[in-house]
Design a protein around this motif. Structure first.
Motif, short mmCIF file in Angstrom:
data_model
loop_
_atom_site.label_atom_id
_atom_site.label_comp_id
_atom_site.label_asym_id
_atom_site.label_seq_id
_atom_site.Cartn_x
_atom_site.Cartn_y
_atom_site.Cartn_z
N ILE A 14 -53.54 5.77 -69.33
CA ILE A 14 -53.68 7.22 -69.39
C ILE A 14 -52.46 7.90 -68.79
N GLN A 15 -51.87 7.29 -67.77
CA GLN A 15 -50.64 7.82 -67.18
C GLN A 15 -49.57 7.94 -68.26
N ARG A 16 -49.44 6.86 -69.02
CA ARG A 16 -48.44 6.80 -70.06
C ARG A 16 -48.70 7.86 -71.13
N GLU A 17 -49.99 8.03 -71.45
CA GLU A 17 -50.39 9.01 -72.46
C GLU A 17 -50.01 10.42 -72.02
N ILE A 18 -50.28 10.72 -70.75
CA ILE A 18 -49.97 12.06 -70.23
C ILE A 18 -48.45 12.29 -70.20
N ILE A 19 -47.71 11.27 -69.78
CA ILE A 19 -46.26 11.41 -69.72
C ILE A 19 -45.68 11.60 -71.13
N ASP A 20 -46.17 10.80 -72.07
CA ASP A 20 -45.66 10.94 -73.44
C ASP A 20 -45.96 12.31 -74.01
N LEU A 21 -47.11 12.83 -73.64
CA LEU A 21 -47.48 14.17 -74.06
C LEU A 21 -46.52 15.20 -73.48
N MET B 24 -38.87 7.07 -63.61
CA MET B 24 -37.69 6.54 -64.31
C MET B 24 -37.88 6.62 -65.82
N TYR B 25 -39.10 6.41 -66.24
CA TYR B 25 -39.41 6.46 -67.67
C TYR B 25 -39.30 7.89 -68.19
N ALA B 26 -39.84 8.83 -67.41
CA ALA B 26 -39.99 10.20 -67.92
C ALA B 26 -38.72 11.06 -67.79
N CYS B 27 -37.91 10.79 -66.78
CA CYS B 27 -36.92 11.82 -66.39
C CYS B 27 -35.48 11.56 -66.84
N ASP B 28 -34.75 12.66 -67.01
CA ASP B 28 -33.32 12.62 -67.34
C ASP B 28 -32.50 12.52 -66.06
N ARG B 29 -33.07 13.02 -64.97
CA ARG B 29 -32.34 13.12 -63.72
C ARG B 29 -33.37 13.01 -62.59
N ILE B 30 -32.99 12.38 -61.50
CA ILE B 30 -33.93 12.19 -60.39
C ILE B 30 -33.29 12.61 -59.06
N TYR B 31 -34.07 13.35 -58.26
CA TYR B 31 -33.70 13.63 -56.87
C TYR B 31 -34.56 12.76 -55.96
N VAL B 32 -33.95 12.23 -54.91
CA VAL B 32 -34.68 11.46 -53.92
C VAL B 32 -34.72 12.25 -52.62
N MET B 33 -35.93 12.44 -52.09
CA MET B 33 -36.08 13.16 -50.82
C MET B 33 -36.48 12.22 -49.71
#
Ligand SMILES: Nc1ncnc2c1ncn2[C@@H]1O[C@H](COP(=O)(O)OP(=O)(O)OP(=O)(O)O)[C@@H](O)[C@H]1O
Ligand SMILES: [Mg+2]
Length: 248
Positions: A172-179, A202-211
């Motif tokens: 379901i996580q994957r389904e929501i992200i793909d949506l 990593m799958y979903a994003c073009d760019r990542i910030y680490v806090m």
């Protein structure tokens, strides 16, 4: 589109002061999917609340399309930006049907609100049958899709998702992200995706910030499907994910 400049925010608990945000700089460009990760308590949700003007920052500036966002100007900002929280069950009024829940954000809309809802239902892969149900009669994934749809109905330019896939199973996580990615592609909607789950980010994003401890400590764009962090903290964090993945 969204810029966060040098935002700081402290909480006072009795005699102690806790700096939840310490000079945060961050941007989300038009059509961009940006991740925000970091260990529990590092300040991710606080940042989301400050951006949405639900809490005020001690210092710093937030702008949207070049204009400063303040408590006074937040009304127009809210037409363009929506925040979705972690817990869909808590966010949905249990005594309302899905239809009533979805009509609520459209109360200012002129025209056929039910038609608009029916049209958008498909986008999140729900059907008219769901409209007459109560949140308790939905599965976890369906509830999160209703929650998502409620935010999408006003067709925001920017969606801030705070841990919306926690407590859902992998499929379901994957389904929501793909949506979300589909909506990003089709509507050009920008997304700030806050999550613990590094693999999902990593799958979903073009760019990542680490806090870490209220600061942004690293940032990387995805190039050829891979992120390259420059600081050892982020490297260690992401190395552990790759390790996990190989063991799967
Ligand atoms: N309303 C509040 N009053 C006092 N302290 C707070 C408040 N909200 C958050 N904090 C503190 O600020 C810090 C950052 O909290 P925040 O909820 O932003 O973390 P987070 O990165 O979202 O964590 P998680 O990944 O667990 O959701 C924590 O130390 C938290 O205890
Ligand atoms: Mg949080």
């Amino acid at each position: 589109m969204l810029t966060v400049s040098n935002i700081s925010k402290s909480y006072y608990n009795g005699s102690q002061t806790k700096k939840a945000l310490n000079g945060i700089d961050l941007t989300v460009g038009k059509g961009e999917v940006v991740g925000l990760v970091g260990e529990s308590g590092c300040g991710k949700s606080t940042l989301a609340r400050v951006v949405m003007q639900l809490e005020s920052a001690d210092s710093g500036l937030i702008t949207f399309n070049g204009k400063p966002v303040t408590r006074k100007s937040r009304k127009s900002f809210y037409q363009a930006t929506q925040l979705i929280f972690q817990n869909a069950s808590a966010a949905l009024n249990p005594s309302w049907t899905v239809r009533k829940i979805l009509l609520e954000p459209l109360r200012m809309m002129k025209g056929d609100r039910d038609a608009h809802i029916r049209h958008m239902l498909e986008r999140v892969k729900l059907s008219e049958i769901h409209l007459h149900k109560y949140p308790s009669e939905l599965s976890g994934g369906e509830r999160q899709r209703v929650n998502l749809l409620r935010s999408l109905l006003v067709e925001p330019d920017l969606l801030i998702c705070d841990e919306i896939i926690s407590n859902l199973d992998r499929l379901i996580q994957r389904e929501i992200i793909d949506l979300l990615l589909e909506l990003n592609r089709e509507m050009g909607m920008s997304i700030l995706f806050i999550a613990h789950d590094l693999q999902a980010v990593m799958y979903a994003c073009d760019r990542i910030y680490v806090m870490k401890d209220g600061r942004v400590v690293d940032e990387s764009v995805k190039t050829d499907g891979v992120f390259h962090f420059s600081q050892s903290y982020a490297r260690q964090l992401f190395d552990s994910v790759l390790g996990n993945r190989m063991r799967e």
